[in-house]
Design a protein around this motif. Structure first.
Motif, short mmCIF file in Angstrom:
data_model
loop_
_atom_site.label_atom_id
_atom_site.label_comp_id
_atom_site.label_asym_id
_atom_site.label_seq_id
_atom_site.Cartn_x
_atom_site.Cartn_y
_atom_site.Cartn_z
N ARG A 78 0.84 -1.20 0.00
CA ARG A 78 0.00 0.00 0.00
C ARG A 78 0.87 1.24 0.00
N GLN A 79 0.28 2.32 -0.50
CA GLN A 79 0.99 3.60 -0.51
C GLN A 79 0.01 4.70 -0.14
N ALA A 80 0.30 5.36 0.96
CA ALA A 80 -0.51 6.48 1.42
C ALA A 80 0.05 7.77 0.82
N PRO A 81 -0.78 8.81 0.74
CA PRO A 81 -0.30 10.09 0.17
C PRO A 81 0.93 10.60 0.89
N ARG A 135 5.74 3.38 -0.66
CA ARG A 135 4.98 2.14 -0.69
C ARG A 135 5.51 1.21 0.40
N GLU A 136 4.60 0.53 1.07
CA GLU A 136 5.00 -0.37 2.13
C GLU A 136 4.33 -1.73 1.99
N ASP A 142 -4.94 3.25 7.76
CA ASP A 142 -4.95 2.24 6.70
C ASP A 142 -5.32 2.84 5.35
N THR A 143 -5.72 4.10 5.35
CA THR A 143 -6.07 4.76 4.10
C THR A 143 -4.87 4.80 3.16
N ALA A 144 -5.06 4.26 1.96
CA ALA A 144 -3.96 4.18 0.99
C ALA A 144 -4.48 3.57 -0.30
N ILE A 145 -3.64 3.60 -1.30
CA ILE A 145 -3.88 2.80 -2.49
C ILE A 145 -3.23 1.45 -2.24
N TYR A 146 -4.00 0.40 -2.44
CA TYR A 146 -3.51 -0.95 -2.20
C TYR A 146 -3.20 -1.62 -3.53
#
Length: 125
Positions: free
Chosen positions: A38-41, A45-46, A89-93
Motif C-alpha cells: 500500500r501507498q498512502a499520500p 509504498r510499504e 490504513d487509508t492508501a492505495i492498495y
C-alpha cells in the motif's frame, strides 16, 4: 507476463471491514508468491501481507491481527480481508506477484515482478 487486477476498494468507517480481491492472468506459474502493498499520500509504498502458494503467510506488524491474506490457487486469486480498519490504513492498495524468489531482509520476503494498478481504500475516522 502476469496481469493483476484488484477490486474491492472503497470507503469504510474506522473499525469496519473491507475485502480486497486480486485476479491473476497470463503466465500465472510466475505468480507463486503473491502479496499486497500500500501507498498512502506522501509516503513510500510499504509491504502489507504476502502469501506463498503452498500456504505460508507473512504480515507487516502494522496489520498483523487485523488483516488476513488468503488465496485460491484454482481461481488464481488472492484476497485481503481487512478488519478493525484504522484511519491510517487509508492508501492505495496494490496486488503484487512473483515467482517466489526469496529476498532476505525485505519486509515483503519475496521478489515481486508484477504489479496491479491499485485500488483506493479510504477509512473515515
Amino acid at each position: 507476463q502476469v496481469q493483476l487486477v484488484e477490486t474491492g476498494g472503497g470507503l469504510a468507517q474506522a473499525g469496519g471491514s473491507l475485502r480486497l480481491s486480486c485476479t491473476a492472468s497470463g503466465r500465472t506459474s510466475s505468480a507463486r508468491a503473491m502479496g499486497w502493498f500500500r501507498q498512502a499520500p506522501g509516503k513510500e509504498r510499504e509491504f502489507v501481507a504476502a502469501s506463498w502458494y503452498a500456504g505460508d503467510t507473512y504480515y507487516s506488524d502494522s496489520v498483523k491481527g487485523r488483516f488476513t491474506i488468503t488465496r485460491d490457487n484454482s481461481k488464481k486469486m488472492v484476497y485481503l480481508q481487512m478488519d478493525s480498519l484504522k484511519y491510517e490504513d487509508t492508501a492505495i492498495y496494490y496486488c503484487a506477484a512473483g515467482p517466489g524468489v526469496v529476498v532476505p531482509g525485505t519486509p515483503g520476503r519475496y521478489e515481486y515482478d508484477y504489479w496491479g494498478q491499485g485500488t483506493q481504500v479510504t477509512v473515515s475516522s
